[in-house]
Motif scaffolding. Structure first.
Motif, PDB file in Angstrom:
ATOM      1  N   MET A 115       0.830  -1.204   0.000  1.00  0.00           N
ATOM      2  CA  MET A 115       0.000   0.000   0.000  1.00  0.00           C
ATOM      3  C   MET A 115       0.865   1.255   0.000  1.00  0.00           C
ATOM      4  O   MET A 115       0.610   2.203  -0.740  1.00  0.00           O
ATOM      5  CB  MET A 115      -0.937  -0.012   1.210  1.00  0.00           C
ATOM      6  N   ASP A 116       1.912   1.259   0.826  1.00  0.00           N
ATOM      7  CA  ASP A 116       2.821   2.405   0.875  1.00  0.00           C
ATOM      8  C   ASP A 116       3.487   2.649  -0.471  1.00  0.00           C
ATOM      9  O   ASP A 116       3.615   3.793  -0.921  1.00  0.00           O
ATOM     10  CB  ASP A 116       3.887   2.216   1.954  1.00  0.00           C
ATOM     11  N   LEU A 117       3.939   1.573  -1.118  1.00  0.00           N
ATOM     12  CA  LEU A 117       4.567   1.713  -2.436  1.00  0.00           C
ATOM     13  C   LEU A 117       3.613   2.320  -3.453  1.00  0.00           C
ATOM     14  O   LEU A 117       4.006   3.147  -4.276  1.00  0.00           O
ATOM     15  CB  LEU A 117       5.047   0.356  -2.949  1.00  0.00           C
ATOM     16  N   LEU A 118       2.367   1.908  -3.389  1.00  0.00           N
ATOM     17  CA  LEU A 118       1.387   2.426  -4.337  1.00  0.00           C
ATOM     18  C   LEU A 118       1.084   3.894  -4.088  1.00  0.00           C
ATOM     19  O   LEU A 118       0.868   4.651  -5.026  1.00  0.00           O
ATOM     20  CB  LEU A 118       0.095   1.614  -4.270  1.00  0.00           C
ATOM     21  N   GLY A 176      -1.968  -7.472 -11.314  1.00  0.00           N
ATOM     22  CA  GLY A 176      -0.894  -7.413 -12.312  1.00  0.00           C
ATOM     23  C   GLY A 176      -0.174  -6.081 -12.284  1.00  0.00           C
ATOM     24  O   GLY A 176       1.065  -6.028 -12.324  1.00  0.00           O
ATOM     25  N   ASP A 177      -0.940  -4.993 -12.191  1.00  0.00           N
ATOM     26  CA  ASP A 177      -0.326  -3.665 -12.113  1.00  0.00           C
ATOM     27  C   ASP A 177       0.510  -3.510 -10.843  1.00  0.00           C
ATOM     28  O   ASP A 177       1.597  -2.928 -10.874  1.00  0.00           O
ATOM     29  CB  ASP A 177      -1.404  -2.572 -12.161  1.00  0.00           C
ATOM     30  N   ILE A 178       0.003  -4.030  -9.738  1.00  0.00           N
ATOM     31  CA  ILE A 178       0.744  -3.958  -8.470  1.00  0.00           C
ATOM     32  C   ILE A 178       2.059  -4.722  -8.589  1.00  0.00           C
ATOM     33  O   ILE A 178       3.127  -4.213  -8.220  1.00  0.00           O
ATOM     34  CB  ILE A 178      -0.102  -4.510  -7.298  1.00  0.00           C
ATOM     35  N   LEU A 179       1.987  -5.950  -9.101  1.00  0.00           N
ATOM     36  CA  LEU A 179       3.199  -6.771  -9.212  1.00  0.00           C
ATOM     37  C   LEU A 179       4.209  -6.148 -10.172  1.00  0.00           C
ATOM     38  O   LEU A 179       5.416  -6.171  -9.916  1.00  0.00           O
ATOM     39  CB  LEU A 179       2.832  -8.193  -9.635  1.00  0.00           C
ATOM     40  N   LYS A 180       3.724  -5.550 -11.268  1.00  0.00           N
ATOM     41  CA  LYS A 180       4.632  -4.860 -12.195  1.00  0.00           C
ATOM     42  C   LYS A 180       5.262  -3.649 -11.524  1.00  0.00           C
ATOM     43  O   LYS A 180       6.438  -3.359 -11.732  1.00  0.00           O
ATOM     44  CB  LYS A 180       3.888  -4.437 -13.456  1.00  0.00           C
ATOM     45  N   HIS A 181       4.473  -2.958 -10.720  1.00  0.00           N
ATOM     46  CA  HIS A 181       5.012  -1.796 -10.012  1.00  0.00           C
ATOM     47  C   HIS A 181       6.097  -2.204  -9.012  1.00  0.00           C
ATOM     48  O   HIS A 181       7.109  -1.538  -8.869  1.00  0.00           O
ATOM     49  CB  HIS A 181       3.876  -1.065  -9.287  1.00  0.00           C
ATOM     50  N   ILE A 182       5.873  -3.333  -8.339  1.00  0.00           N
ATOM     51  CA  ILE A 182       6.839  -3.802  -7.332  1.00  0.00           C
ATOM     52  C   ILE A 182       8.079  -4.413  -7.977  1.00  0.00           C
ATOM     53  O   ILE A 182       9.204  -4.110  -7.586  1.00  0.00           O
ATOM     54  CB  ILE A 182       6.170  -4.821  -6.382  1.00  0.00           C
ATOM     55  N   PHE A 183       7.859  -5.282  -8.953  1.00  0.00           N
ATOM     56  CA  PHE A 183       8.974  -6.058  -9.514  1.00  0.00           C
ATOM     57  C   PHE A 183       9.522  -5.522 -10.830  1.00  0.00           C
ATOM     58  O   PHE A 183      10.451  -6.062 -11.390  1.00  0.00           O
ATOM     59  CB  PHE A 183       8.548  -7.524  -9.699  1.00  0.00           C
ATOM     60  N   GLY A 184       8.911  -4.459 -11.328  1.00  0.00           N
ATOM     61  CA  GLY A 184       9.385  -3.872 -12.581  1.00  0.00           C
ATOM     62  C   GLY A 184       8.444  -4.197 -13.719  1.00  0.00           C
ATOM     63  O   GLY A 184       7.764  -5.223 -13.706  1.00  0.00           O
TER      64      GLY A 184
END
Length: 189
Positions: A115-118, A176-184
């Motif tokens: 949540m913080d990353l987003l 999918g968007d969250i995982l792409k945001h976290i892992f690139g």
């Protein structure tokens, strides 16, 4: 709301001064921090911030605590906390842990970190259109990240769809968007 201001009778409201408005602005930030941040502002840091930016008057920690109560009374304690992704996420995780042992493997701190990353990047603001979908997607993403693959026996996506009434396709897209945001962005989801 102005009628409520007249009836609370607090020294913070009568007479209303610029320093009091500044204090209430700090209080609103503090309440928001308590609701949204995994590590909210401490009273000590809030007081230090107040000392630095409010020049007209010095407020004690007791004044700050009183101002929080007055602020909440003026708002009739209605700050819309039930529709915040953090609250929804917390409730979902409690329910998940109650129905499945694998729920105990979902790391709440990882949910908060996601949540913080987003919230720190403007390019992910499109995810916030539905607090419920965002909370459900964060739970699913945390499940995928923190639960060992060999323990993925629970149908988390259908369960989240059932308890939230969110569209599973939307959840899959947001996860999918969250995982792409976290892992690139090169991650193939």
């Amino acid at each position: 709301m102005l009628m409520q201001l007249k009836y609370t009778g607090s020294w913070l409201l009568q007479p209303m001064r610029e320093s009091h408005l500044q204090l209430f602005a700090l209080i609103s930030i503090w309440i928001s921090s308590k609701m949204h941040d995994s590590c909210p502002l401490s009273l000590k840091s809030l007081k230090s911030l107040g000392d630095a930016i409010i020049n007209e008057q010095h407020f004690t920690t007791r004044d700050i605590l009183e101002a929080e109560v007055v602020f909440m009374q003026v708002l009739n304690f209605e700050i819309g906390a039930s529709n915040i992704p953090f609250v929804i996420l917390e409730e979902l995780l409690i329910q998940f842990k109650g129905i499945s042992k694998v729920g105990e493997l979902v790391n709440f701190e990882a949910c908060l970190d996601i949540m913080d990353l987003l919230y720190e990047k403007e390019e992910t603001t499109f995810l916030y259109s539905s607090p419920c979908s965002l909370a459900a997607s964060i739970l699913v993403a945390s499940y995928v990240i923190t639960v060992p693959r060999q323990k993925w026996e629970f149908p988390v996506l259908p369960w989240v769809k059932f308890v939230t009434s969110c569209n599973d396709e939307d959840i899959v897209e947001i996860v999918g968007d969250i995982l792409k945001h976290i892992f690139g962005s090169s991650l193939d989801v």
